[in-house]
Design an enzyme around this catalytic site. Structure first.
Site, PDB file in Angstrom:
ATOM      1  CG  ASP A   1      -1.900   0.988   1.400  1.00 33.48           C
ATOM      2  OD1 ASP A   1      -2.254   1.596   0.376  1.00 33.48           O
ATOM      3  OD2 ASP A   1      -2.378   1.213   2.533  1.00 33.48           O
TER       4      ASP A   1
ATOM      5  CD  GLU B   1      -0.213   5.657  -3.559  1.00 35.64           C
ATOM      6  OE1 GLU B   1       0.346   5.868  -2.474  1.00 35.64           O
ATOM      7  OE2 GLU B   1      -1.036   4.757  -3.743  1.00 35.64           O
TER       8      GLU B   1
ATOM      9  CG  ASP C   1      -8.164   4.811   1.041  1.00 31.63           C
ATOM     10  OD1 ASP C   1      -8.008   3.579   0.921  1.00 31.63           O
ATOM     11  OD2 ASP C   1      -7.356   5.544   1.634  1.00 31.63           O
TER      12      ASP C   1
HETATM   13  C1  NOJ Z   1      -4.591   3.229   2.889  1.00 36.08           C
HETATM   14  C2  NOJ Z   1      -5.244   2.122   2.119  1.00 36.08           C
HETATM   15  O1  NOJ Z   1      -5.802   2.613   0.940  1.00 36.08           O
HETATM   16  C3  NOJ Z   1      -6.268   1.432   2.982  1.00 36.08           C
HETATM   17  O2  NOJ Z   1      -6.873   0.406   2.271  1.00 36.08           O
HETATM   18  C4  NOJ Z   1      -5.616   0.939   4.244  1.00 36.08           C
HETATM   19  O3  NOJ Z   1      -6.579   0.367   5.081  1.00 36.08           O
HETATM   20  C5  NOJ Z   1      -4.913   2.072   4.973  1.00 36.08           C
HETATM   21  N1  NOJ Z   1      -3.996   2.717   4.089  1.00 36.08           N
HETATM   22  C6  NOJ Z   1      -4.178   1.601   6.217  1.00 36.08           C
HETATM   23  O4  NOJ Z   1      -3.154   0.758   5.869  1.00 36.08           O
END
Ligand code: NOJ
Length: 997
Positions: free
Chosen positions: A560, A563, A637
């Site tokens: 995650d 970017e 998200d």
């Molecule tokens: C951002 C991610 O997009 C999300 O899915 C994740 O739960 C959080 N970071 C925490 O790791």
């Protein structure tokens, strides 16, 4: 993610629980923070190039200052080389730009333009920068894996005196490139018709290197504004230098040691009304225009991988990933371009009525789509695809950037995630509850809280006391664990990972060449620089089972924040003047950064234990062209809102046609608490995401499928079971994607490229080549959907065989417990009908074949199967069958699609599947003539003479109302990996013994 939503590392305490519960009571309306992200106007090079385009468009006369030096043109072995000169208006300076056009065997052409001075390092950088002087020329090393062989057959036809150079290439010489010398432009033609045009409008712009000239600050004189307006109607005027040497945004200043260095080009698609692609944006499949007007955007599509908190719908704003591949489509033709550049990129899209006489129009649309591509730095490097079919495009793009990796079979089943399952006991409890409620699932996920203070490769010793035991419990049901590992490494004492990162000097550097330090989940952090081969080697070492203790063969990884997300950085990412391995500036490589990281993780997973090569599973948020080779992606998200559910379909479809089909959205919506209805509908839609995972933010209430209660839990379970039942069809679709580049879920235009009325349809989908057509409900309170049918085949309701025929819209009932899913006539769909706890438990289950007859009474389909785990399939260890129902002969056959002589591994695999049989054959749209038939004759190869041929009962069900007639053959007993035929005809052809066809 914002800092606010998750500042300090929370501990699993009663206090936090209470706090979280209170938070759930009130979910504020959320919206993206526009001020955190640049508009085109705030991004110097975008503003400059857009303004330039405007000036050029407004000018009464304008000549693009780029011209080929005719005598410089050479052509050898499919490759043209020349020098393009840019004449600088103000100074008269001529800037040499080496041009290479490679005509590839696949029929794709690649146009590359460099800048001689920078390439030779004959430039000076400001601020004593250690950055590289060249334009970034390594994007291809990360993105491309093949298809680069120049076509020996490409031929130069005419040159020099004519003012243009013509090259004939492509299959049968059907393509030609007409390269005009002055001003420089290129027309790409197929069968004599121009399909793609470069620099038609004269927006081409390569900002050449120049030394900074300190100018005295001029005072604005009276009347100056008016003068500027007058000048606009003439030639474009002097350039806007205000952002050449430095740029500040949100308190961060970019030192820009190389000055202005943008590349831009206009690319037109004459006669094409629709363009698709260039993910990732929360927008429709058919891209809207970007320069204002009705239902149009005013900002260009932006590609600059970023952690956009609470992103908005219907927007060209950038998101987490970037694939600069665009395809233009019209009846009879699909063409496209791939803009290989990893820097910040903006793309304007406009449409224009063309002047073609409508009577001579043929298949062309009366609209041209014009695009304008602008990147901050790097080479101009563009691939041109001339199709003519959407399948040609996805295949050719896949040959260049790689096909999607064949995943393990568990990876296409259901994944259960949330931020966070908070203890190992919690994980085990969730696992047990799935069983208690008889809900299938394959994978449970751990978000960042499993670590000790966000130190990756560690477990919180208070909450995850016994990870081994936890994984053993999962393994009992053949289930897996996915743990998150992010690229930011906590900058703290007594943590071996940061110690090694620093000591080995493997972190990204700041502009001064020191290890860059920024802020993310763990607080102060450093970022591994996976552009560095040594960093990849080190990364691999961290995943060995004896190093990352507590992980096992059923642990996989989620990457995650790659970017990369940097909470205190400009636009929540790294400063552009940071330095990567090889002293490339971050600006040059930004969009590739995330891919280097998940690639490294993929490699690490293949080498965890010597001799134990299982296919890795890695999920990534950031991506670029090529990410499909090593990861799955999700759309980040999203929000628990109907609009986000709706938007997920075009987004996931777009991923599919853009070469990265292993894609999905957080089921249920990440932020906020979905209503039970929304959650249910989201599961009913999520079963069609190639990557299917429920996930939720830390502040949300629990929402595992067993939580909402009756009837929701039962309805969600049915949806999950449908996914599991169709796993053989999904796996076959993945195999097709991994060998041909075809999307796993397909939009209407891809399946029916001639059906103009359906080009923009993006709220329904086909699963692979199965003919299964799904239209998920995305509206609150809906009890029906309108499905668009493009052709004249009969379409049957999956569950009750209600028949829908005729091109156009059909209303299909969709009360909450009904999933609108149709089967297009003409297909044979493989299923496994026995409900199981996980896909691993289905490995040796028997098959059901659903034979869906087309209007002529025929059907066909395929099935791909392998061990679902190892790489043995690459040595031929798989079963690949083709099923055909021949309506005229009334025969259903299974034929082998494997041509080669089987390898040892292949034989071993087929043997392991020997006992796996077809347990049921359902024929939908069964002929009336079968009404009085009670037997079919089954013949199977490889059986003893006495067993080769047998009669098996046929059960016929007559048509009821508009529900089609159907028939079923129970227990035909034929092997799934065998050749066989079943004779449904009146007369038994005794002379035909079962054999392979
Ligand atoms: C951002 C991610 O997009 C999300 O899915 C994740 O739960 C959080 N970071 C925490 O790791």
């Amino acid at each position: 993610m914002s800092l606010l939503s998750h500042g300090a590392a929370p501990r699993w305490t009663a206090v936090l629980l209470l706090w979280a519960a209170l938070c759930c009571l009130f979910v504020p309306a959320v919206t993206v923070k526009h001020e955190n992200f640049k508009t085109c106007d705030q991004s110097g090079f975008c503003k400059r190039n857009r303004a330039f385009a405007d000036q050029v468009s407004a000018a009464s006369s304008y000549t693009s200052p780029y011209a080929i030096v005719a005598p410089s043109v050479t052509f050898k072995k499919g490759q043209l080389e020349a020098i393009v000169l840019k004449t600088v208006k103000e100074s008269g300076e001529r800037v040499p730009l080496p041009l290479t056009i490679t005509f590839l065997e696949s029929g794709v052409a690649r146009v590359t333009l460099d800048e001689e001075k920078r390439a030779k390092g004959q430039v000076e950088l400001r601020h004593d920068s250690k950055a590289r002087k060249e334009r970034y020329n390594e994007a291809g090393q990360w993105a491309l894996v093949g298809g680069l062989h120049p076509a020996e057959g490409a031929a130069l036809v005419e040159t020099t005196d004519a003012g243009y150079t013509k090259v004939v290439y492509g299959k049968g010489g059907s393509h030609q490139a007409i390269i005009r010398h002055s001003p420089f432009s290129i027309e790409f033609q197929r069968d004599g018709e121009t399909q793609v045009r470069f620099n038609e409008r004269g927006f081409m712009n390569m900002e050449h290197w120049r030394a900074k000239v300190e100018k005295p600050v001029e005072e604005k004189k009276e009347g100056e504004e008016e003068k500027k307006e007058e000048e606009k109607s003439e030639e474009p005027q002097g350039e806007d230098e205000s952002t050449w040497w430095e740029e500040t945004f949100g308190g961060n200043t970019d030192s820009k040691p190389r000055g202005p260095e943008a590349v831009a080009l206009d690319i037109s698609f004459p006669g094409y009304e629709h363009v698709f692609g260039i993910p990732e944006h929360a927008t429709r499949l058919s891209l809207k225009t970007t320069r204002g007007g009705d239902d149009a955007y005013t900002e260009p599509y932006r590609l600059y991988n970023a952690d956009v908190f609470e992103y908005e719908m219907d927007s060209p704003m950038t998101l987490y990933g970037a694939i600069p591949f665009m395809q233009a489509h019209r009846k009879g033709s699909t063409v496209g371009v791939f803009w290989l550049n990893a820097a910040e990129t903006w793309i304007d899209v406009t449409k224009k009525k063309n002047t073609v006489n409508p009577l001579s129009l043929g298949l062309k649309s009366s609209t041209d789509t014009q695009t304008h591509w602008m990147s901050e730095s790097g080479l101009l490097d563009v691939f041109v695809f001339l199709g003519p079919t959407p399948q040609d495009l996805t295949r050719q793009y896949g040959e260049l950037t790689g096909f999607t990796a064949m995943p393990q079979s568990f990876a296409i089943a259901y994944h259960q995630c949330r931020w966070n399952y908070v203890t190992d006991e919690d994980v085990k409890d969730v696992d047990r509850r799935f069983d208690k409620f008889n809900i299938p699932y394959d994978v449970i996920w751990l978000d960042i809280e499993y670590t000790q203070e966000k130190k990756y490769f560690t477990w919180d010793p208070l909450t995850f006391v016994n990870p081994d035991k936890m994984q053993k419990q999962l393994d009992k049901r053949s289930r897996k664990l996915v743990a998150i590992i992010d690229p930011h490494i906590k900058n703290t004492d007594n943590y071996h990972v940061i110690d090694e990162l620093k000591k080995k000097d493997l972190a990204v550097k700041n502009k001064d060449g020191n290890q860059y330090e920024g802020w993310c989940w763990p607080g102060s952090s450093m970022w591994i620089d996976c552009f560095n081969p040594a960093a990849i080697e080190w990364w691999k070492s961290l995943f060995k089972y004896d190093k990352f203790k507590g992980t096992a063969h059923n642990t996989f990884i989620w990457n995650d924040m790659n970017e990369p997300s940097v909470f205190n950085g400009p636009e929540t990412t790294m400063p552009k003047d940071n330095l990567h391995h090889g002293n490339w500036e971050h600006r040059d490589v930004h969009n590739i950064n995330g891919m280097t990281f998940h690639n490294a993780t993929y490699q690490a997973l293949t080498e965890r234990k010597r001799g134990d090569a299982r296919r890795p599973f890695v999920l990534t948020r950031a991506f670029y062209s090529g990410s499909q080779r090593s990861a799955a992606m999700w759309t980040g998200d999203n929000l628990a809102e109907w609009a986000h559910l709706e938007a997920s379909l075009p987004m996931v479809l777009n991923q599919g046609i853009s070469g990265f089909p292993f894609a999905g959205a957080d089921v249920g919506g990440f932020f906020g608490n979905p209503s039970k209805e929304l959650l249910t509908r989201w599961y009913q839609a999520g079963i069609y995401y190639p990557f299917f995972r429920g996930h939720a933010h830390i502040d949300t209430r629990r929402r595992e499928p067993y939580i909402p209660g009756s009837p929701y839990t039962e309805i969600i379970t049915q949806a999950l079971r449908l996914r599991y039942q169709l796993l053989p069809a999904w796996y076959t679709a993945f195999h097709e994607a991994s060998t041909t580049g075809a999307p796993i879920i397909r939009p209407n235009f891809y399946v029916h490229p001639e059906d103009e009325a359906g080009f923009a349809v993006d709220d329904q989908l086909y699963i692979g080549s199965t003919g299964l057509l799904a239209k998920p409900v995305t509206k609150e309170g809906a009890d029906s959907v309108s499905i668009y049918i493009a052709d004249s085949q009969p379409y049957y309701d999956y569950f009750d065989y209600t028949t829908y025929t005729g091109a156009g819209h059909h209303t299909v009932p969709a009360p909450l417990d009904k999933i609108p899913l149709l089967m297009q006539g003409g297909h044979i769909i493989p299923r496994r009908d026995r409900p199981r706890r996980s896909s691993g438990f289905m490995k040796y289950d028997p098959f059901t074949l659903v034979v869906v007859l087309d209007k002529d009474g025929n059907a066909s389909g395929t099935l791909y199967l392998d061990d679902g785990e190892t790489f043995d399939y690459q040595s031929g260890a798989f079963i690949h069958r083709r099923f055909d129902f021949d309506g005229a002969r009334q025969i259903l056959m299974s034929a082998n699609l494997v041509a080669d002589t089987p390898s040892k591994l292949a034989l071993r695999y087929v043997k392991s599947m020997e006992k796996v049989r077809v347990e049921k054959i359902i024929i939908v749209g069964a002929p009336r003539a079968w009404k009085d038939k009670d037997e079919v004759i089954v013949m199977e190869e490889g059986q003893k003479e006495s067993k080769r041929k047998k009669a098996v009962a046929l059960e016929y069900h007559d048509k009821v109302g508009n529900k089609a007639a159907w028939a079923v053959v129970r227990r035909p007993g034929v092997g799934i990996g065998r050749g066989w035929r079943i004779d449904f005809g009146e007369k038994v052809e005794h002379e035909h013994h079962g054999h392979e066809h």
